[in-house]
Every structure is written in structure tokens, then in C-alpha cells.
Design a protein around this motif. Sequence first.
Motif, mmCIF file in Angstrom:
data_model
loop_
_atom_site.group_PDB
_atom_site.id
_atom_site.type_symbol
_atom_site.label_atom_id
_atom_site.label_comp_id
_atom_site.label_asym_id
_atom_site.label_seq_id
_atom_site.Cartn_x
_atom_site.Cartn_y
_atom_site.Cartn_z
ATOM 1 N N ALA A 21 10.959 -7.719 -3.160
ATOM 2 C CA ALA A 21 12.148 -9.062 -3.863
ATOM 3 C C ALA A 21 13.952 -9.080 -3.610
ATOM 4 C CB ALA A 21 11.892 -8.347 -5.302
ATOM 5 N N ALA A 44 15.904 2.858 -2.831
ATOM 6 C CA ALA A 44 15.630 4.643 -2.849
ATOM 7 C C ALA A 44 14.896 5.068 -1.646
ATOM 8 C CB ALA A 44 15.011 5.017 -4.421
ATOM 9 N N GLU A 45 14.196 3.598 -1.675
ATOM 10 C CA GLU A 45 12.928 3.959 -0.209
ATOM 11 C C GLU A 45 14.228 4.819 1.206
ATOM 12 O OE1 GLU A 45 8.984 3.566 0.101
ATOM 13 O OE2 GLU A 45 9.224 1.849 -1.325
ATOM 14 N N ARG A 52 5.445 -4.387 1.626
ATOM 15 C CA ARG A 52 4.797 -3.780 0.847
ATOM 16 C C ARG A 52 3.003 -4.369 1.547
ATOM 17 N NH1 ARG A 52 6.340 0.164 -1.519
ATOM 18 N NH2 ARG A 52 8.580 -1.222 -2.229
ATOM 19 N N VAL A 89 19.605 4.421 -7.353
ATOM 20 C CA VAL A 89 20.835 3.999 -8.724
ATOM 21 C C VAL A 89 20.317 4.788 -9.987
ATOM 22 C CG1 VAL A 89 22.215 2.808 -9.742
ATOM 23 C CG2 VAL A 89 21.202 1.867 -7.767
ATOM 24 N N ARG A 137 1.144 3.084 -3.511
ATOM 25 C CA ARG A 137 2.529 1.904 -3.509
ATOM 26 C C ARG A 137 3.387 2.453 -2.337
ATOM 27 N NH1 ARG A 137 3.625 -2.228 -6.770
ATOM 28 N NH2 ARG A 137 5.988 -3.124 -5.787
ATOM 29 N N LEU A 163 -6.200 -4.374 -4.939
ATOM 30 C CA LEU A 163 -5.388 -2.406 -3.740
ATOM 31 C C LEU A 163 -6.297 -1.305 -3.934
ATOM 32 C CD1 LEU A 163 -1.920 -2.716 -5.598
ATOM 33 C CD2 LEU A 163 -3.140 -3.349 -3.335
ATOM 34 N N GLU A 284 9.220 -8.094 -9.751
ATOM 35 C CA GLU A 284 8.189 -6.984 -10.273
ATOM 36 C C GLU A 284 8.658 -6.703 -11.353
ATOM 37 O OE1 GLU A 284 5.406 -4.952 -7.933
ATOM 38 O OE2 GLU A 284 4.054 -6.400 -8.138
ATOM 39 N N VAL A 296 3.596 -11.336 -4.503
ATOM 40 C CA VAL A 296 4.899 -11.635 -3.694
ATOM 41 C C VAL A 296 5.258 -13.417 -3.584
ATOM 42 C CG1 VAL A 296 5.056 -10.251 -1.660
ATOM 43 C CG2 VAL A 296 3.976 -12.026 -1.346
ATOM 44 N N LYS A 329 -7.956 -8.426 1.067
ATOM 45 C CA LYS A 329 -7.943 -8.689 2.927
ATOM 46 C C LYS A 329 -8.406 -7.292 3.055
ATOM 47 C CE LYS A 329 -3.591 -7.217 1.893
ATOM 48 N NZ LYS A 329 -3.274 -7.217 0.609
HETATM 49 C C1 LIG Z 1 -1.053 -2.134 -1.223
HETATM 50 C C2 LIG Z 1 -0.261 -2.827 -2.215
HETATM 51 C C3 LIG Z 1 -1.000 -4.296 -1.553
HETATM 52 C C4 LIG Z 1 -0.383 -5.496 -1.617
HETATM 53 N N1 LIG Z 1 -0.893 -6.453 -1.458
HETATM 54 C C5 LIG Z 1 -0.530 -8.117 -1.771
HETATM 55 C C6 LIG Z 1 -0.828 -9.354 -1.309
HETATM 56 O O1 LIG Z 1 -1.811 -9.361 -0.520
HETATM 57 N N2 LIG Z 1 -0.248 -9.959 -2.323
HETATM 58 C C7 LIG Z 1 0.883 -10.127 -2.448
HETATM 59 O O2 LIG Z 1 1.198 -11.148 -2.815
HETATM 60 N N3 LIG Z 1 0.993 -9.129 -3.339
HETATM 61 C C8 LIG Z 1 0.895 -7.852 -2.388
HETATM 62 N N4 LIG Z 1 1.283 -6.677 -3.155
HETATM 63 C C9 LIG Z 1 1.897 -7.058 -3.849
HETATM 64 C C10 LIG Z 1 3.431 -6.571 -3.240
HETATM 65 O O3 LIG Z 1 4.005 -6.344 -2.714
HETATM 66 C C11 LIG Z 1 4.754 -6.490 -4.552
HETATM 67 O O4 LIG Z 1 4.842 -7.887 -5.894
HETATM 68 C C12 LIG Z 1 5.807 -6.613 -4.429
HETATM 69 O O5 LIG Z 1 5.762 -5.770 -3.023
HETATM 70 C C13 LIG Z 1 7.020 -6.790 -5.191
HETATM 71 O O6 LIG Z 1 8.019 -6.256 -4.456
HETATM 72 P P1 LIG Z 1 9.287 -6.218 -5.660
HETATM 73 O O7 LIG Z 1 10.802 -6.403 -4.649
HETATM 74 O O8 LIG Z 1 9.611 -6.379 -6.917
HETATM 75 O O9 LIG Z 1 9.467 -4.023 -5.682
HETATM 76 P P2 LIG Z 1 9.070 -3.145 -4.752
HETATM 77 O O10 LIG Z 1 8.684 -3.414 -3.003
HETATM 78 O O11 LIG Z 1 8.255 -2.658 -5.634
HETATM 79 O O12 LIG Z 1 10.712 -3.134 -3.988
HETATM 80 C C14 LIG Z 1 11.245 -2.374 -5.328
HETATM 81 C C15 LIG Z 1 12.458 -1.243 -4.744
HETATM 82 O O13 LIG Z 1 13.295 -1.018 -5.472
HETATM 83 C C16 LIG Z 1 13.433 0.152 -5.210
HETATM 84 N N5 LIG Z 1 14.095 1.236 -6.469
HETATM 85 C C17 LIG Z 1 13.201 0.939 -7.694
HETATM 86 N N6 LIG Z 1 13.871 2.060 -8.651
HETATM 87 C C18 LIG Z 1 15.670 1.908 -7.376
HETATM 88 C C19 LIG Z 1 16.528 2.664 -8.278
HETATM 89 N N7 LIG Z 1 16.718 3.214 -9.699
HETATM 90 N N8 LIG Z 1 17.937 2.466 -7.441
HETATM 91 C C20 LIG Z 1 17.985 1.562 -5.950
HETATM 92 N N9 LIG Z 1 15.978 1.799 -5.509
HETATM 93 C C21 LIG Z 1 15.492 1.476 -6.848
HETATM 94 C C22 LIG Z 1 11.906 1.046 -4.889
HETATM 95 O O14 LIG Z 1 12.009 2.254 -4.261
HETATM 96 C C23 LIG Z 1 11.295 0.396 -4.285
HETATM 97 O O15 LIG Z 1 11.604 0.049 -2.438
HETATM 98 C C24 LIG Z 1 1.058 -6.085 -2.965
HETATM 99 C C25 LIG Z 1 1.177 -4.376 -3.076
HETATM 100 C C26 LIG Z 1 0.975 -2.992 -2.598
HETATM 101 C C27 LIG Z 1 1.227 -1.973 -3.148
#
Ligand SMILES: Cc1cc2nc3c(=O)[nH]c(=O)nc-3n(C[C@H](O)[C@H](O)[C@H](O)COP(=O)(O)OP(=O)(O)OC[C@H]3O[C@@H](n4cnc5c(N)ncnc54)[C@H](O)[C@@H]3O)c2cc1C
Lengths: 811, 122
Positions: A21, A44-45, A52, A89, A137, A163, A284, A296, A329
Amino acid sequence: MGISTLDRSKEKLVVVGGGMAGGRVVEEIVARENSRFDVTIIGAEPYTVYNRILLSDVLAGSKSPEGVFLYSTEWFQSRAVRLITGVKVESIHRDRKVVRLAGGEERPYDKLIIATGSLPLVPEIENVNTPGVFVFRTIEDCQLISSYARRCKRAAVIGGGLLGLEAARGLVNHGLEVTVVEVMPYPMAQQLDAESGAMLARKMEALGLRFQFEKASQRVLGTSAVRGLAFKDGTELDTDMVVISCGIRPNVRLAVDAGLRVERGIVCDDRMVTSDPDIFAVGECVEHRGRIYGLVAPLYEQARVLAEHITGVQSPAFYQGSKISTRLKVMGVDLVSIGDGRALDPAKASITKYVEPSRGVYKKLVVREGKLEGAILLGEIDSATLLIAAYEAGTPMPERHADLLFGRAAGDPRVMLEAMPGESRICACHQVSKESLVELLSKGCSLDDLAAKTKAGTGCGGCRPQLEMLSAIYGDADRNPATTRYAKSIPLSKPELMAEIRRLGLKSVSAVMRTLGGGDDPGVKPALASLLRMVWREEYDDERDARFINDRVHANIQNDGTFSVVPRIFGGVTSPAELRRIADVAEKYQARMVKLTGGQRIDLLGIKKRDLPAAWHDLGMPSGHAYTKAFRTCKTCVGTDFCRYGVGDSTALGIAIEKRFQGIEAPHKLKLAASGCSRNCAEATVKDIGAVAVDGGWQVYVGGAAGSRVRAGDLLATVATNEEVLRIIGRFIQYYRMNARYMERSPAFVERIGIERLRSILVDDSEGQAESLDRQIEDEIASYRDPWLEGKSPIEPSQFADELAIATERS
Amino acid sequence: MPNSCASSTVETKAAAVGRSRVALCSLDSLPKGQGRCFAVGRLKVAVFRERDGSVAALDGLCPHLGGPLADGLIGAGVVVCPLHAYRFRLSDGTGVDNGFRAGRYPVVIEDGRVFVQLPPTE
Ligand SMILES: Cc1cc2nc3c(=O)[nH]c(=O)nc-3n(C[C@H](O)[C@H](O)[C@H](O)COP(=O)(O)OP(=O)(O)OC[C@H]3O[C@@H](n4cnc5c(N)ncnc54)[C@H](O)[C@@H]3O)c2cc1C
Ligand code: SRM
Ligand code: SF4
Ligand code: FES
């Protein structure tokens, strides 16, 4: 990171969270407005933003972690976005409008976007911190799981959701015995009903998984390492490791501490604004109209809305919530769930179901008040695109719901795709509509261009078949000069380029580049080499620097830098003497593996570059060209000499084909086969060119494939004699060489030209080309020379050197 | 990468230790537009001779998964790794859109001979 000074004239925009996101919202913002904000994204990563979704592939070992990065660090740099990785953060100070990073540094913001995603949900299980228990994750999780798995025999996955199943499938690839533990009586209970769930479980079992249903985990057994799981019903499961996949919980700690309004997630309005007007949230971690999302597609919609509001560049849309569909998948298991197909309230719903247990097909539609509420497609998913489109658009369902269940039966999937309304989404991950794709295609964009411009097909990849089909229907590559170019950096089509090359007498790649441009681009050199080789034959000046390493040393490079050697075994027929020589060579040069290939011959893998000439010499067999874009093999079956069904001597024909066309270079590889009867044991109908014996002659098929894509070849001609087979094959090969794009395999080529047109040119000679094609391929065959002869007289002294010894020392 | 650049010149290792400038070969022995791998002690060095005449030296092993960079296609100032086609700039070893970086060693040509400047510790 590059940029470190703050531009004071700009508003400071800080994004917390470098996940999908966070990355997407930055992309959407800089695409609209590159001057107003000074953008910083903090994750953070320890890496740049990655996909993902594809971690299941990383765990399964079919993708490397680098293969899932979405934006390179250069991408951020060139857009003047500051990317900070590996730093968390710690807190948000709304009073002073700063965020504080781990380590104490503070960063001011004018606008803040929270994109902290979610955390794996870990249920209350005793001793859950025992070494050997993992969540799934992040890239790091994949690495931890993979390296731990090496010492394990058995693994348990807690959670049989989407998953969990993907993780379990991945662990099977590590050679483990994997058991999925689920509290419900069947897997994917969020998406499936009991009947489809049971069918899915059977399919997954066939892939080597085991299940334990209706098991609530109570305790992890083992002290220094996992040794098992104890369930609430008193039973136990022996296991060496545990992966927990029980869902997610929004990562809201920062927001809670900062006093923002948080329920299950960070509460946002339809503009993605939180309870603080200067703070947005996306992904999320968000709760919108009471819902949180774990896929996503919704977060991409949110990112777009957010970008429109924050930049004010477009008249802003409002986020209305998302309609979601998911795809499992797992290779070999086709499953799509659209909306909610469980029909939890069957009373007022109209349910249409089709079940075929023997083939593992289950399809179900739930229609409520004339609209699709949900669908489950298992085993056969060709109507998915259409149904997803109908579901998202809320279009009224036709009377006969059954028609919607049968993509193919109800007609050609192509026809259905054509009938789909323009606003229907083709790529669900990236929310790309049919009309936007069609527009780009009609301007001549290729599939790669589509991916670059719209990202279609780059998420879960589920829509790729539709994209290919759209491109076949609406694509107009011939309209766009840039895509009809033979070489990206030279503005000429293939015929124009060939004409110029002839007119100017350009015989080497460097001469072409000097004269016609091309900027010494290493990406186009092999394509030009292939073309020049065809145009000039023996007169071609074969500068080896224009060739891929395989074509410099006539062997296929391996992942450790050694090479494979595949001698030609005509028609797959060998002799004891040959086999003995092969065995000797394998021993003498320490082949790491001796393998029967899928092409009916023998591969010696892991030969050192410096040993290639000697190995070839000792083999005393010609090159099998397994390393290059050329005629490869002709697979045969035993035919009339042995088989009680044979109607044509396929072995003799196959050997004749292979003797005649061996090693002829082409825009891509050519694999052939000859079968002695319609049982088609040599699989001739899924080869680039195939001959199948029928009473009184041979059918010749072209454009078949059974690689990444499966396609039955089209019947080009039915002819009476072996000579005619050879002639028609030669004609097709030469026409393909002259007209195909570089790296265009025969199925794509045949589809692009059309089998009718090919038949009329090659069989009926409608354009009077036949004779010249026959003559050209004849000349080509006459000029053929076995490249392995270079082993005896290398064209450069160090052609086969692994490395050079350094000259006398001087300091 | 156990095998690709199997070391046949172990004896040079001692000689290379403590030296920073190492003579590799004559310029003529590098084919135009190609790379060649040299073993200097345990270090693998890939030396490239571009068609425009410039010569550059990078780590012999690709920073991605250890592919033999000297076997890559070169041109337009980059080398393309033969294993997964990642690109690296010959000028400084930085990856093109891949985030990796290959070590780069300064090259000097004198009297038609090619020298590389190696870190003194090697
Ligand atoms: C194995 C797997 C398979 C998936 N398959 C699908 C699929 O087929 N189709 C689909 O639509 N979705 C799928 N998903 C779900 C999808 O990956 C997530 O919906 C999406 O990654 C969410 O994005 P996000 O940016 O909200 O969260 P994230 O991708 O989790 O990103 C959040 C990021 O913020 C960072 N963060 C958190 N707190 C802090 C902080 N305080 N300071 C700095 N950084 C911070 C974290 O380290 C992380 O990198 C899957 C997920 C997984 C794990
Ligand atoms: C050795 C062999 C596998 C085996 O152990 O049997 C093999 C090995 C490779 N195949 Fe294959 N293919 C082999 C049969 C096949 C077949 C089956 C067949 O030929 O009957 C197919 C499906 C048919 C087809 O060609 O499409 C096949 C489809 C591919 C593809 C996918 C083509 C596609 O787009 O569909 C590639 C990738 C490519 O060409 O870009 C590929 C590429 C490769 C490469 C060359 C990958 C690479 O670039 O390094 C593999 C070399 C491994 C190595 O290190 O030597 N190989 N490959 C088979 C050699 C056959 C032979 O005797 O020449
Ligand atoms: S041999 Fe073919 S199928 Fe097997 S890993 Fe290599 S390319 Fe893939
Ligand atoms: S090893 Fe070089 S690109 Fe993968």
C-alpha cells in the motif's frame, strides 16, 4: 538514498510503511504531482517495496526474493522520493507534526500517510514461542522457514485458509510431509461451502498434503525445539515445525498511541482521511465503513482515491468499499472465489450448481435479487473473468444462470471476452478495465507495454490468459512502428531491416549498429545476429560478442557457470556403441548428472567450459543444438517396424526430418515430432511442427505447444509421401524464419498470421513464394556446418577458457 | 560458484598478496566486445573490452547469485549477466534497476598491456 536535503518550498509528505500500500500510494502520488510534495517513505523491512502476494512462490522456491521487488531503489531516486528502509517509526507526535524513528531521529511532516499493513494473527496456543514455530508474512519469514525446513521431515500448518494452503504447498516442495490443521471441517471456510471444501481437500491431498480437520491447537510440544502439537480434543500430531497462518490483524499501534480513532482498524472516511485531517491511512491497517480488507485490489483502489484527494490533480473519486474475489495460487489447482459463494442465507437466494466429482469440477452461482452475490469455481475457471466483471459491475443476471457456469460450453471464451462491457475489470489486482487495455492494444502496445503502463498481469498473474486473448483480439502491433521494429533501438521493421542490410552489404552486428543505429545495445545483438545469419549464410561475419554465451561455446550455461552437453541422437534412436561412448565421456569429464531429456536424448550436465572441445571430440557425435534458437529435435515413436498399430514409418520419417533440418537457426527454437498413427505417442500435435501418420499419408500440424502454454497445433496439410512432408516442413520453417519476430515461438506466429493464410501461401502457393522458400531452405541446409567442429579449431584462442592465467607480475 | 572459474593459477596467489597493481594480459588477447575471467589469488576479476576501445574490470561473480559476469553480453556501457540478465554498469559496477552492485577495479593500459588496481588486502 541519494537525496538528503529538504526542499523547504515543498510540503513534506511522510509515508509510514514500505509495503504494497505504501509503495502504491507513492506511485499514484508522484504519477500525478511531482513538484508539490517532498516525499519520504519509511519501511521497517530492510528492502525496497516488494510484492507480498508472490511470497508463496518464494517459499515454494519458484521465485527468488529479488524476483518479487516491485520498485527498485533507482525508481524512487529518479522520482526524488526518499526511501528509508530497515527503520521503524516509533511514534507519531501530532502536536508537533513529527514522526520519531527508531534511534531517536525525528522527521517533520505536513501530511502523513499510515500504511503499516497488518500482523499475522497468532491464536492463544501454549508454548507458541518454542523454536520451530513460524508465521508467514515477510521475505524474512520465508527465509527463516526455508532454512529451518532443511532439518525437518514433517511440518504442520495451522490454518487451512488461502494462505495456509499456499504455505503448505510450498513446504511440500521442500520435501516435507505437511499436515494442515484446521478448526473447521474443511479448508478455506471463508470462501467455500462444505461440498467444494471437501473437493478442494482431495485435490490438495493429491499434491501430497494431509489434513486434520476440526482440530483446535492447544499446545506446542517440545522444549528446545518443536516436536509436536497437542489439540484440545486430547489428540496429538508429531511434527518438527509449525507455521501459523490464522489470518491477520491490522497493525494499528502507532495510530492508537497517537490518539487517532481506531476500531478494528484505523477508521477512515471515503477520502481515506483518519480522524486527524492531516493524516491519511491506506491498506490493511484501514477500517472503512466497518470493513477491513486483506487483499491487494482494495488497497490499490484506496491508494488511487487517496492520491486524487491529496494532490487535487484529478476530480477526486470517493472510496465506496471493494468487491472482492480471490484465486488460490497453487499450481495444478484452479480455484476462484467471487464475492461470497457460500449462500449463508439460502432462503432468498437462487442457487445454481454443477458438480462433476470424477473430474473434480465444482461450480456454484448465488444470485440474489437478480444480481450475483457470489460464486465458487473449482477445477474449471474459464468463466471467472466474466463472472467477476458481472459481480463488480452489479449487472443483472440473465435468466439462464447455467450459461454463466460454462465458459467454453456457452461459447468461445474469446467471444465472451469480446462481449464483456468496457468497464469490466480484467486485472483484479491492479483494477485495470477492459477498455483501457483495449485502447492501449489498439495503439499497438505489446503485453510487456501493458504491464509497464497499467501493471496488468503483474500481481497474482491470474489474468494473463485473458490478457493474451485480448491482445490476440484487439492487438494491432502492425499499427505502431515501435512494436513492429525488429530491434528495439533500430526504427525498421523486419523486412525493411533485411532490405537495408542487403542494400548496404552489412555483414556483422557491429556494422549494422554503426550504420543503422542501435546504440550497441546488448539486448538486441543476438536478434541481429540471428537475422544476419539468415540473410548472409556463410558470408555472415559471426562476431561472437554479439552472441549469448551459449552460442559462443555451443553448450547451455548452468546455474553454477558450467555447461550441459546434448549430442544429437537422430529421432531418439541410438546404439550400444554410442551409449558406451556417452558413458565414457560422462565419467571422464565428471558430468554432475547424466539425464534422459524430455526430447528423447541424453544430457551430460555440469561440464566445464574448458572441457567442452575434448568432450565433443570423444563423443564423436554432432551437436544437438539444445542451447540455441534453432531446430532442436524430432521426437518419434516406434512406428510400423514394431508397433502393431503403426500406419506410417514415423521413426524413419523423424530421422529424415532431423538429418535434413538439424541446427537450422530460427527466430526461436523448433521442436518437432513424428507419430506413426493417430494415437500420437510422439505428441506431434503439441510440437512446433508435427507429422501424424494417417491412412495413405501424413498430416502436418504447425503451431502446437506444451510448454508454458498448451496449444494444439493447426492442421497445415495432409500429404501422401515422406518427400512431401519434408518439403512442406521446409517451406514452413523458411517462412517462419523470414517473418517471425525474434523470440516469437511458432504458436504465437501461427496465430498472428492465421492458419488459413499460411495454408494458402505454403500449400496453395497463392503468393507465388513457394519456389523461392524451397530454394532458400535448400541453400540453408547445404551451408549447414556442425558448430562443435569449432572444438578442433577455436575461432578465438581463449574461446573455451574458464579463466585466463595472469601474465608476469609487475607492481 | 564452485566450478565456473575453477582456479588453475593458484601459484599466483602469493604473488598477488600485498600487490595492488596486477598485470593481467596483453590488450590484444582480449577479444573485442567480450569479457574474460582472470583468477588473481582467490579473487575472480572479469575484464571487458568494449568495441569502442574502453576496458573495464568488475568482480568475476555476479552479486545476484554468483553468475560468471565475464560470460555476459556487453555494450552501451553495461554487462548483462548470463544467468538472470541483470545489468551492471561497467563504469562503476552499479546494477541497472536491480539494487545490486558489482565491485569495480580501476584499469590502466600501458604499452598494450592491461593492469588492474586491486584492493591491497587481496
Ligand atoms: C503469502 C501471502 C500471499 C498473499 N496472496 C495474496 C493474493 O493472492 N491476492 C491478494 O490480493 N492478496 C494476497 N495477499 C495479501 C496482500 O499481500 C496484502 O493485502 C498486502 O500486502 C497488504 O499491503 P499493506 O501495504 O497494507 O501491508 P504490508 O504489505 O504488510 O505492508 C506494511 C509494511 O509496513 C511496515 N511497517 C509496519 N509498521 C511500521 C512502522 N511502525 N514503521 C515502519 N514500517 C512499518 C511493515 O514492515 C510492512 O513492510 C497475500 C499475503 C501473503 C502474506
Ligand atoms: C534438458 C531439458 C529438460 C529435461 O531434463 O528433459 C530442458 C532443459 C531446459 N529447457 Fe526446456 N528442456 C527440455 C525439454 C523441454 C520441453 C519438452 C520437449 O522438448 O519435448 C519443453 C516444452 C515444449 C516447448 O519447447 O515449449 C520445454 C520448454 C522450455 C521453455 C518454455 C518454452 C515456452 O515458452 O513455452 C524454455 C524457456 C525458453 O525457451 O525461453 C526452456 C528452457 C530450457 C533451458 C534451456 C533453460 C535455460 O535457458 O537454461 C533448460 C536447460 C537446462 C540446462 O541447464 O541444461 N524449455 N523444454 C529438455 C531438453 C530436451 C532436449 O533434448 O533438447
Ligand atoms: S529444465 Fe525446463 S522446466 Fe526444468 S527448471 Fe529448467 S527451464 Fe524449468
Ligand atoms: S546471477 Fe547474475 S543475474 Fe542472477
